[in-house]
Write a protein that holds these residues in place. Structure first.
Motif, PDB file in Angstrom:
ATOM      1  N   ALA A 188      -1.894   9.215  21.143  1.00  0.00           N
ATOM      2  CA  ALA A 188      -3.128  10.002  21.136  1.00  0.00           C
ATOM      3  C   ALA A 188      -4.366   9.125  21.068  1.00  0.00           C
ATOM      4  N   ASN A 189      -4.194   7.874  20.639  1.00  0.00           N
ATOM      5  CA  ASN A 189      -5.337   6.964  20.524  1.00  0.00           C
ATOM      6  C   ASN A 189      -5.627   6.207  21.807  1.00  0.00           C
ATOM      7  N   LEU A 190      -4.814   6.434  22.852  1.00  0.00           N
ATOM      8  CA  LEU A 190      -4.980   5.716  24.114  1.00  0.00           C
ATOM      9  C   LEU A 190      -5.929   6.482  25.037  1.00  0.00           C
ATOM     10  N   HIS A 191      -6.967   5.804  25.508  1.00  0.00           N
ATOM     11  CA  HIS A 191      -7.948   6.409  26.406  1.00  0.00           C
ATOM     12  C   HIS A 191      -7.904   5.642  27.726  1.00  0.00           C
ATOM     13  N   PHE A 192      -7.359   6.277  28.752  1.00  0.00           N
ATOM     14  CA  PHE A 192      -7.069   5.617  30.024  1.00  0.00           C
ATOM     15  C   PHE A 192      -8.278   5.632  30.953  1.00  0.00           C
ATOM     16  N   GLU A 193      -8.453   4.535  31.700  1.00  0.00           N
ATOM     17  CA  GLU A 193      -9.467   4.473  32.744  1.00  0.00           C
ATOM     18  C   GLU A 193      -8.964   3.571  33.856  1.00  0.00           C
ATOM     19  N   SER A 194      -8.894   4.111  35.049  1.00  0.00           N
ATOM     20  CA  SER A 194      -8.449   3.344  36.210  1.00  0.00           C
ATOM     21  C   SER A 194      -9.661   2.829  36.964  1.00  0.00           C
ATOM     22  N   SER A 197     -13.763  13.146  26.581  1.00  0.00           N
ATOM     23  CA  SER A 197     -12.585  12.398  26.164  1.00  0.00           C
ATOM     24  C   SER A 197     -11.487  13.346  25.720  1.00  0.00           C
ATOM     25  N   GLY A 198     -10.361  12.759  25.324  1.00  0.00           N
ATOM     26  CA  GLY A 198      -9.244  13.579  24.855  1.00  0.00           C
ATOM     27  C   GLY A 198      -8.393  14.067  25.990  1.00  0.00           C
ATOM     28  N   VAL A 199      -7.894  15.284  25.820  1.00  0.00           N
ATOM     29  CA  VAL A 199      -6.906  15.801  26.761  1.00  0.00           C
ATOM     30  C   VAL A 199      -7.474  15.976  28.163  1.00  0.00           C
ATOM     31  N   TRP A 200      -8.780  16.251  28.274  1.00  0.00           N
ATOM     32  CA  TRP A 200      -9.356  16.487  29.596  1.00  0.00           C
ATOM     33  C   TRP A 200      -9.452  15.215  30.424  1.00  0.00           C
ATOM     34  N   ARG A 201      -9.427  14.041  29.758  1.00  0.00           N
ATOM     35  CA  ARG A 201      -9.489  12.787  30.497  1.00  0.00           C
ATOM     36  C   ARG A 201      -8.127  12.122  30.589  1.00  0.00           C
ATOM     37  N   ARG A 202      -7.105  12.775  30.089  1.00  0.00           N
ATOM     38  CA  ARG A 202      -5.760  12.209  30.158  1.00  0.00           C
ATOM     39  C   ARG A 202      -5.315  12.158  31.614  1.00  0.00           C
ATOM     40  N   PRO A 203      -4.778  11.014  32.061  1.00  0.00           N
ATOM     41  CA  PRO A 203      -4.425  10.871  33.477  1.00  0.00           C
ATOM     42  C   PRO A 203      -3.244  11.735  33.882  1.00  0.00           C
ATOM     43  N   ILE A 204      -3.295  12.242  35.090  1.00  0.00           N
ATOM     44  CA  ILE A 204      -2.213  13.024  35.682  1.00  0.00           C
ATOM     45  C   ILE A 204      -1.963  12.457  37.071  1.00  0.00           C
ATOM     46  N   ILE A 205      -0.707  12.169  37.398  1.00  0.00           N
ATOM     47  CA  ILE A 205      -0.371  11.620  38.709  1.00  0.00           C
ATOM     48  C   ILE A 205       0.174  12.739  39.580  1.00  0.00           C
ATOM     49  N   ILE A 206      -0.510  13.006  40.676  1.00  0.00           N
ATOM     50  CA  ILE A 206      -0.118  14.069  41.604  1.00  0.00           C
ATOM     51  C   ILE A 206       0.022  13.462  42.997  1.00  0.00           C
ATOM     52  N   LYS A 207       1.145  13.680  43.630  1.00  0.00           N
ATOM     53  CA  LYS A 207       1.390  13.141  44.955  1.00  0.00           C
ATOM     54  C   LYS A 207       0.352  13.687  45.935  1.00  0.00           C
ATOM     55  N   GLY A 208      -0.268  12.782  46.649  1.00  0.00           N
ATOM     56  CA  GLY A 208      -1.304  13.171  47.598  1.00  0.00           C
ATOM     57  C   GLY A 208      -2.699  13.085  47.022  1.00  0.00           C
ATOM     58  N   LEU A 209      -2.807  13.182  45.690  1.00  0.00           N
ATOM     59  CA  LEU A 209      -4.115  13.076  45.034  1.00  0.00           C
ATOM     60  C   LEU A 209      -4.260  11.779  44.255  1.00  0.00           C
ATOM     61  N   GLY A 210      -3.128  11.189  43.851  1.00  0.00           N
ATOM     62  CA  GLY A 210      -3.171   9.966  43.064  1.00  0.00           C
ATOM     63  C   GLY A 210      -3.381  10.260  41.594  1.00  0.00           C
ATOM     64  N   ILE A 211      -4.083   9.353  40.916  1.00  0.00           N
ATOM     65  CA  ILE A 211      -4.353   9.502  39.487  1.00  0.00           C
ATOM     66  C   ILE A 211      -5.619  10.325  39.309  1.00  0.00           C
ATOM     67  N   GLU A 222       2.459   0.357  20.289  1.00  0.00           N
ATOM     68  CA  GLU A 222       2.412  -0.352  19.009  1.00  0.00           C
ATOM     69  C   GLU A 222       0.992  -0.495  18.478  1.00  0.00           C
ATOM     70  N   ARG A 223       0.007  -0.241  19.309  1.00  0.00           N
ATOM     71  CA  ARG A 223      -1.373  -0.386  18.851  1.00  0.00           C
ATOM     72  C   ARG A 223      -1.749   0.775  17.946  1.00  0.00           C
ATOM     73  N   LYS A 224      -2.168   0.461  16.748  1.00  0.00           N
ATOM     74  CA  LYS A 224      -2.462   1.491  15.745  1.00  0.00           C
ATOM     75  C   LYS A 224      -3.957   1.732  15.548  1.00  0.00           C
ATOM     76  N   GLU A 225      -4.790   1.043  16.307  1.00  0.00           N
ATOM     77  CA  GLU A 225      -6.228   1.281  16.188  1.00  0.00           C
ATOM     78  C   GLU A 225      -6.544   2.742  16.499  1.00  0.00           C
ATOM     79  N   SER A 226      -7.605   3.254  15.902  1.00  0.00           N
ATOM     80  CA  SER A 226      -7.928   4.674  16.074  1.00  0.00           C
ATOM     81  C   SER A 226      -8.346   5.000  17.506  1.00  0.00           C
ATOM     82  N   SER A 227      -8.961   4.026  18.207  1.00  0.00           N
ATOM     83  CA  SER A 227      -9.391   4.258  19.584  1.00  0.00           C
ATOM     84  C   SER A 227      -9.078   3.017  20.409  1.00  0.00           C
ATOM     85  N   VAL A 228      -8.204   3.188  21.387  1.00  0.00           N
ATOM     86  CA  VAL A 228      -7.795   2.082  22.252  1.00  0.00           C
ATOM     87  C   VAL A 228      -8.165   2.429  23.691  1.00  0.00           C
ATOM     88  N   GLY A 229      -9.077   1.672  24.270  1.00  0.00           N
ATOM     89  CA  GLY A 229      -9.429   1.865  25.670  1.00  0.00           C
ATOM     90  C   GLY A 229      -8.461   1.090  26.548  1.00  0.00           C
TER      91      GLY A 229
END
Length: 702
Positions: free
Chosen positions: A691-697, A99-113, A661-668
């Motif tokens: 920083a509390n947002l944990h993205f999953e596509s 989790s954390g920065v290593w799972r933060r999404p990055i959008i790259i053309k040709g590779l997607g998310i 606006e979500r202030k919870e410590s961990s938001v999926g």
């Protein structure tokens, strides 16, 4: 429990050591140290009259991967036993190692998310390819001098061109080594590293594009070399030993035809063409085997062999028609199909099931999201199908017919999904969906019902943001709850549903689009409940299939090589063909796999049949042709669900404001839907402001 966890830790440590050593071998392969010192010693130690030159190759390239696959089966079996055969529920606030920065999404053309860790591994793989190619060229170009080139009747640049062409093919083979791992749906290699086949398809696509680019360059460079050295006649040579040029050209040709249909615009517009042409992989691998020979084919054999095992088991499963109990018909051309299943079949939320309806097409298999929870609905499995394409529209027409009493024959493959989920570790789940992308979230909500009501777990709050084009699609919200035969406890969940109808300012025909009807089908004696392919101890049986079939292959090949091929090769007047040796090896390997897998499958089928007798009358609570009373969106079975639902017309929400606006410590933050929507949510979560947002596509479109 502690001892089992210790065993799991030991198995995982061995898997990691072997995997790192396997990758290290590819890093060292182009160096002089490996080629001049290590490789001769390995060949001397592993070469024998029983396996010939393929012995060292199997030892270095085939055995380590199959060893990891077998250990992975043991690890996953032990993990299932630790969690009681069900899903693994992490504690609230438990942080995933990735989790954390290593799972933060990055959008790259040709590779997607992609996540940070995916991008890092992708770049490391590109570096590996560049390293292998550059080091090999450097070491070989040093040996190519004007004098050595002149002896072969070539100029210096021509000799170097040939060597560069050869190295392009070798580097392309590195991509081929990993190409089949993502498409082996039931293999243990992906889940043991926390991956799923459907989420790894993008790796298959990346590897396929890179491999075909390298193989094309490999072939073009050789054609240029033959042309400038006046050796075009070599294009028609099929050597009895060594490399076969004709086989390589046929492999490249079949690969190019297949590659041409894989580009997004062609694949989406002519999907059936892509689907059928993609079976050219059989021709590609067949001619590739004949091109390079069995000894070199051992480099790519492990992943391909695991794929063959998986594909054959899926074939065996698909021969059985499954029992379709009922269908819920929605006016928005949406279906919920409810199948009977054995209690021993468990799966995790967001799993998928592949369906085939022979009356529509015998060849086409379509994946659909499972909307049910195996824990909440122990004897039923449900999938939701939106009528977007010709196949789904035909199925909707067949099942929604007023005379639909007997359902069409249906076969399945799967289910497939993640080994475990970590939804409970969050304080809040924000689910963002577009259209039919809402369906994976139904399985999560139903799983949370089970965790809250039965297991008494503290579940996260849920905010469901769903986008629909038309008000008729709102009826999909009816499918959040199971049908009448299943428990529908949702009052304990903190659930909010915000539905947005984007193309209408107000409800269109308020009374016309709210009716939902349920059709119960007559049971067929030829149908059976959906069951695990290899039973409840499927991972152990898979380990047995891989191990036993490969051991049988080694024994048979050893005997054939020693007492048939070896005497011919050592006869001064005879020589055994490389192509014949390759075909003989693959024939023995496939035969061994088919025999062992068939025996194991039939044994478990008998066990599943005994269990299915206990639920053979499941689905008979309603008369075969009875229709449930029409239900309206305003009168859902649970009043709490009605109160939790707000519908907005002609507007779109400010997703950035809602998430920040979500202030919870961990938001999926889970998103499933069109590419544009997924990229929008990914951009918000990758901005670093939350920083509390944990993205999953969750995406099933490639």
């Amino acid at each position: 429990m502690a001892s089992r966890n210790a065993i799991q830790a030991v198995i995982m440590a061995i898997i990691l050591v072997v995997s790192v050593g396997y990758i290290f071998m590819y890093i060292m392969a182009p160096t002089n140290l490996f080629r001049q010192k290590w490789l001769p010693k390995i060949r001397t130690a592993a070469n024998s009259t029983y396996f010939g030159g393929q012995g060292p190759s199997m030892l270095m390239n085939t055995f380590p991967v199959l060893f990891v696959a077998v250990l992975g089966c043991w690890y996953l079996h032990s993990r299932n036993k630790t969690s009681g055969g069900g899903d693994h529920y992490p504690k609230r606030g438990e942080v995933n190692a990735l989790s954390g920065v290593w799972r933060r999404p990055i959008i790259i053309k040709g590779l997607g998310i992609v996540s940070g860790i995916e991008l890092a591994f992708f770049l490391m793989f590109i570096v590996l390819l560049l390293w292998s190619y550059s080091v090999a060229l450097h070491n070989n170009f040093d040996k190519i001098t004007p004098k050595s080139a002149a002896k072969s009747g070539e100029k210096l640049w021509q000799a170097r061109l040939e060597n560069a062409a050869l190295r392009l093919g070798i580097v392309g083979n590195t991509c081929l080594v990993f190409l089949f791992f993502p498409v082996a749906r039931g293999s243990s290699v992906l889940p043991v590293f926390g991956l799923t086949s459907e989420a790894s398809i993008k790796y298959h696509i990346w590897l396929g594009h890179i491999a075909m680019a390298l193989f094309t360059a490999h072939g073009v460079c050789y054609v240029i070399f033959w042309a400038v050295t006046h050796r075009l006649s070599e294009m028609s040579e099929w050597a009895k030993t060594g490399i076969s040029n004709v086989a390589g050209e046929l492999a490249l040709l079949s690969g190019l035809v297949m590659w041409a249909t894989t580009f997004p615009r062609i694949r989406r517009k002519f999907f059936e063409l892509f689907f059928y042409i993609h079976h050219f992989y059989i021709l590609f691998m067949f001619f590739f085997l004949l091109h390079v020979g069995i000894s070199y084919f051992c480099y790519v054999l492990p992943a391909f062999y695991l794929f063959l095992v998986d594909r054959y088991l899926r074939y065996l499963q698909s021969r059985q028609n499954v029992r379709l109990v009922s269908a819920r018909i929605l006016p928005s051309q949406t279906l919920e199909l409810n199948f009977s299943k054995t209690r021993g079949l468990t799966y995790t939320p967001t799993s998928i099931l592949f369906l085939n309806v022979p009356s529509i097409s015998r060849m086409q298999w379509h994946p659909f999201t499972i909307s049910s929870s195996s824990n909440l609905e122990s004897e039923q499995l449900s999938v939701i199908i939106k009528g977007d394409g010709s196949w789904t529209k035909k199925l909707h027409h067949i099942l929604s017919s007023p005379s639909a009493v007997d359902h069409p024959d249906v076969s399945v493959e799967g289910p497939y999904g993640p080994i475990s989920t970590d939804f409970l570790r969050h304080d809040l789940l924000v689910m963002v969906s577009g259209g039919s992308g809402i369906t994976p979230f139904f399985s999560i909500i139903r799983e949370l019902m089970h965790a809250s009501e039965t297991l008494k777990h503290k579940t996260p709050s849920i905010l469901l943001l769903s986008f629909f084009k038309n008000s008729s699609d709102l009826t999909m919200l009816n499918l959040i709850l199971p049908n009448a035969n299943s428990p529908t406890q949702i009052s304990n969940l903190d659930l909010q549903i915000q539905a947005y109808v984007t193309r209408e300012k107000q409800p269109d025909s308020p009374e016309a689009n709210k009716n939902v009807r349920t059709i119960w089908f007559k049971p067929k004696t030829t149908d059976s409940p959906i069951a695990p392919i290899l039973g409840q101890n499927g991972w152990l049986w898979l380990a047995a299939i891989i191990s036993a079939s490969f051991i049988i292959f080694l024994i048979l090949v050893g005997i054939i090589t020693r007492y048939y091929i070896y005497p011919i090769d050592h006869d001064t007047n005879k020589i055994f063909s490389t192509s014949s040796r390759s075909l003989l090896n693959m024939l023995v390997l496939c035969m061994s796999m088919v025999i062992v897998a068939t025996v194991v499958f039939l044994w478990n089928k008998k066990q599943n049949a005994m269990e299915s007798k206990q639920i053979q009358n499941f689905g008979g609570v309603a008369s075969p042709n009875s229709y449930n009373a029409d239900r309206e969106l305003e009168s859902l079975p649970q009043q709490s669900l009605v109160l939790a639902t707000n519908v907005h017309y002609g507007v779109r929400p400010d997703l950035k404001r809602i998430l920040f606006e979500r202030k919870e410590s961990s938001v999926g933050v889970l998103v499933c839907g069109p590419k544009k929507l997924r990229h929008e949510v990914a951009n918000i979560c990758s901005s670093g402001l939350g920083a509390n947002l944990h993205f999953e596509s969750i995406s099933f479109s490639w």
